[in-house]
Design an enzyme around this catalytic site. Sequence first.
Site, PDB file in Angstrom:
ATOM      1  N   VAL A 154       0.854  -1.191   0.000  1.00  0.00           N
ATOM      2  CA  VAL A 154       0.000   0.000   0.000  1.00  0.00           C
ATOM      3  C   VAL A 154       0.890   1.240   0.000  1.00  0.00           C
ATOM      4  CG1 VAL A 154      -1.731   1.289   1.311  1.00  0.00           C
ATOM      5  CG2 VAL A 154      -1.875  -1.205   1.161  1.00  0.00           C
TER       6      VAL A 154
ATOM      7  N   GLU B 130      19.020  -9.872  23.079  1.00  0.00           N
ATOM      8  CA  GLU B 130      18.885 -11.228  22.522  1.00  0.00           C
ATOM      9  C   GLU B 130      19.888 -11.443  21.399  1.00  0.00           C
ATOM     10  OE1 GLU B 130      14.686 -11.622  21.597  1.00  0.00           O
ATOM     11  OE2 GLU B 130      14.298 -12.396  23.611  1.00  0.00           O
TER      12      GLU B 130
HETATM   13  C1  LIG Z   1      13.568  -8.491  16.465  1.00  0.00           C
HETATM   14  C2  LIG Z   1      12.228  -8.388  17.162  1.00  0.00           C
HETATM   15  C3  LIG Z   1      11.998  -9.161  18.285  1.00  0.00           C
HETATM   16  C4  LIG Z   1      10.772  -9.105  18.930  1.00  0.00           C
HETATM   17  N1  LIG Z   1      10.569  -9.881  20.025  1.00  0.00           N
HETATM   18  C5  LIG Z   1       9.346  -9.897  20.603  1.00  0.00           C
HETATM   19  C6  LIG Z   1       9.076 -10.802  21.680  1.00  0.00           C
HETATM   20  O1  LIG Z   1       9.944 -11.558  22.120  1.00  0.00           O
HETATM   21  N2  LIG Z   1       7.816 -10.789  22.198  1.00  0.00           N
HETATM   22  C7  LIG Z   1       6.832  -9.973  21.730  1.00  0.00           C
HETATM   23  O2  LIG Z   1       5.700 -10.019  22.201  1.00  0.00           O
HETATM   24  N3  LIG Z   1       7.063  -9.094  20.732  1.00  0.00           N
HETATM   25  C8  LIG Z   1       8.289  -9.044  20.146  1.00  0.00           C
HETATM   26  N4  LIG Z   1       8.537  -8.180  19.117  1.00  0.00           N
HETATM   27  C9  LIG Z   1       7.495  -7.220  18.731  1.00  0.00           C
HETATM   28  C10 LIG Z   1       6.419  -7.853  17.874  1.00  0.00           C
HETATM   29  O3  LIG Z   1       6.997  -8.611  16.840  1.00  0.00           O
HETATM   30  C11 LIG Z   1       5.536  -6.756  17.319  1.00  0.00           C
HETATM   31  O4  LIG Z   1       4.964  -6.078  18.411  1.00  0.00           O
HETATM   32  C12 LIG Z   1       4.445  -7.303  16.417  1.00  0.00           C
HETATM   33  O5  LIG Z   1       5.011  -7.926  15.295  1.00  0.00           O
HETATM   34  C13 LIG Z   1       3.532  -6.174  15.967  1.00  0.00           C
HETATM   35  O6  LIG Z   1       2.532  -6.703  15.152  1.00  0.00           O
HETATM   36  P1  LIG Z   1       1.867  -5.789  14.015  1.00  0.00           P
HETATM   37  O7  LIG Z   1       0.764  -6.616  13.447  1.00  0.00           O
HETATM   38  O8  LIG Z   1       1.561  -4.453  14.530  1.00  0.00           O
HETATM   39  O9  LIG Z   1       3.004  -5.577  12.936  1.00  0.00           O
HETATM   40  P2  LIG Z   1       3.895  -6.611  12.150  1.00  0.00           P
HETATM   41  O10 LIG Z   1       3.908  -7.935  12.790  1.00  0.00           O
HETATM   42  O11 LIG Z   1       5.190  -5.908  11.953  1.00  0.00           O
HETATM   43  O12 LIG Z   1       3.152  -6.768  10.759  1.00  0.00           O
HETATM   44  C14 LIG Z   1       3.024  -5.703   9.855  1.00  0.00           C
HETATM   45  C15 LIG Z   1       2.703  -6.295   8.493  1.00  0.00           C
HETATM   46  O13 LIG Z   1       2.400  -5.221   7.614  1.00  0.00           O
HETATM   47  C16 LIG Z   1       3.004  -5.446   6.366  1.00  0.00           C
HETATM   48  N5  LIG Z   1       3.189  -4.137   5.726  1.00  0.00           N
HETATM   49  C17 LIG Z   1       3.976  -3.129   6.137  1.00  0.00           C
HETATM   50  N6  LIG Z   1       3.851  -2.082   5.310  1.00  0.00           N
HETATM   51  C18 LIG Z   1       2.972  -2.434   4.364  1.00  0.00           C
HETATM   52  C19 LIG Z   1       2.443  -1.769   3.227  1.00  0.00           C
HETATM   53  N7  LIG Z   1       2.787  -0.509   2.920  1.00  0.00           N
HETATM   54  N8  LIG Z   1       1.570  -2.434   2.435  1.00  0.00           N
HETATM   55  C20 LIG Z   1       1.203  -3.711   2.734  1.00  0.00           C
HETATM   56  N9  LIG Z   1       1.687  -4.390   3.799  1.00  0.00           N
HETATM   57  C21 LIG Z   1       2.544  -3.749   4.609  1.00  0.00           C
HETATM   58  C22 LIG Z   1       4.309  -6.139   6.712  1.00  0.00           C
HETATM   59  O14 LIG Z   1       4.811  -6.868   5.608  1.00  0.00           O
HETATM   60  C23 LIG Z   1       3.883  -7.044   7.870  1.00  0.00           C
HETATM   61  O15 LIG Z   1       3.474  -8.303   7.424  1.00  0.00           O
HETATM   62  C24 LIG Z   1       9.752  -8.231  18.444  1.00  0.00           C
HETATM   63  C25 LIG Z   1      10.001  -7.441  17.315  1.00  0.00           C
HETATM   64  C26 LIG Z   1      11.228  -7.533  16.673  1.00  0.00           C
HETATM   65  C27 LIG Z   1      11.471  -6.702  15.438  1.00  0.00           C
END
Ligand SMILES: Cc1cc2nc3c(=O)[nH]c(=O)nc-3n(C[C@H](O)[C@H](O)[C@H](O)COP(=O)(O)OP(=O)(O)OC[C@H]3O[C@@H](n4cnc5c(N)ncnc54)[C@H](O)[C@@H]3O)c2cc1C
Length: 439
Positions: free
Chosen positions: A84, A176
């Site tokens: 998007v 980590e």
């Molecule tokens: C290295 C790391 C370690 C972590 N460890 C932990 C942990 O141990 N425990 C824990 O609870 N949390 C952890 N987190 C945090 C957790 O992963 C996030 O809080 C969670 O993924 C957030 O979910 P979300 O759905 O908001 O976003 P996300 O899971 O980031 O998903 C966003 C989605 O949107 C898609 N997207 C982005 N931009 C666009 C666009 N313009 N058009 C279409 N699609 C798009 C992406 O491809 C992705 O699939 C960690 C994060 C990281 C980076």
Amino acid sequence: MANAATAPRKVLIIGGGFAGLECARKLANDDRFEVTLLDRTNHHLFQPLLYQVATASLAAPDIARSIRQILCDAANVTVLMDEVTAISPTEKTVTGRTGGKYAFDYLVLAAGAKTGFFGNDQWEENSLGLKSLADAQDIRRKILSNLERAELTTDEAERGRLMTIAIVGGGPTGVELAGACADLIHRSLKSNFRRIDTAKLRVILIENSPEILEHYAPHQSAYAKERLQKLGVEVRNQTRVTDVRKGELLFLDGSSLKAEAIVWAAGIAANPLTKDLGVETDRAGRVTPNADLSIPGHPDIFVAGDLTNMKDREGKFVPGVAPAATQMGAHIAKLLKEELRLETTRFADRKHDLRPLFKYTDKGMMAIIGKSAAVMKVGDFTMNGFPAWIAWLLIHILFLIGFRNKLSVLIGWAYAYIVNNPEARIIVHPPASAAPQKG
Ligand SMILES: Cc1cc2nc3c(=O)[nH]c(=O)nc-3n(C[C@H](O)[C@H](O)[C@H](O)COP(=O)(O)OP(=O)(O)OC[C@H]3O[C@@H](n4cnc5c(N)ncnc54)[C@H](O)[C@@H]3O)c2cc1C
């Protein structure tokens, strides 16, 4: 024939991460909704295990799964791989990079966050982030390639630079990653090289605050530091980075550090799509939604997951973690179902006022510190060491989506644990010796 009132509502979900996927799952096979999930990748990524891909313990497919596959039984959900690029809240449309235009009745923006550099976006060029599978593979390639180059070079200064990994940010991701790097280098790769002494490899964790893991109990921060130091990690607290150059970090006190691999784990910024919503955002670009997760002025547009900055209905801060994102996705699905039900009752006019407000259930926090140790905090309860590591292991396996992933992760881990020999060490597309930081 369906009229406007009975036609399925078009729900557009941007992002197949924890929030977006959960929302789609909860709306699955409810024919009152026609759901379209857009993601720029074709997979749901289990980010908490990214650091294990970065340090060669797991292969990329172990922590990701096709979104299409996960939702294949949801007849009312269409999955499209498109990035998007723009949202028009007034037109109620979304535009994709492929040129596609998608109309919605309800929009769920769950596009997550990216690595943030506190306004110094030029630092991205010279450092590696850890937010996507590509990032994790870049870090792994960089670390392994640097060791190969160190084995080849006869220049001592260059060898020193190649044998230094600097990780900026002492939060869970940095801790980590630092622990896993130390395990990889000081244990697993110990007997693999002839010219370089892997004991001289340096992993340096740099944190601006007085403590690492500052959201944990003070005794846990101290435990994590001590544990990392035992693994051979140099922990530098109260060290502020003022510039990130190619192969070099500069600090506030005027000193510098030469490191060929620089990982930036010090901040996040919300997905830039939040700017299109026309509402106020914080410094990291995050939106503070209404308590029902809709955005001010647009009851049909919702935000969820890492791109929010909010307190729940009880005033509890909602952190940027996977359980919070999942709970938000589920909340929005529940709200939409309830709203459609209300439309058929005498409360139809008050449907927006009667919306449920989001409540966050704290599932606790965990961070793993090298092999066989972790810290865990659930409310006031804390646990450190091996028991916390076991708890971490079980919880993360349970969270992984799909049996194939769970089994392969379990086997991979067990194998690496027993023989101390991470398997995912192949360098695909090695960078040229003069390659820039991005590997
Ligand atoms: C290295 C790391 C370690 C972590 N460890 C932990 C942990 O141990 N425990 C824990 O609870 N949390 C952890 N987190 C945090 C957790 O992963 C996030 O809080 C969670 O993924 C957030 O979910 P979300 O759905 O908001 O976003 P996300 O899971 O980031 O998903 C966003 C989605 O949107 C898609 N997207 C982005 N931009 C666009 C666009 N313009 N058009 C279409 N699609 C798009 C992406 O491809 C992705 O699939 C960690 C994060 C990281 C980076």
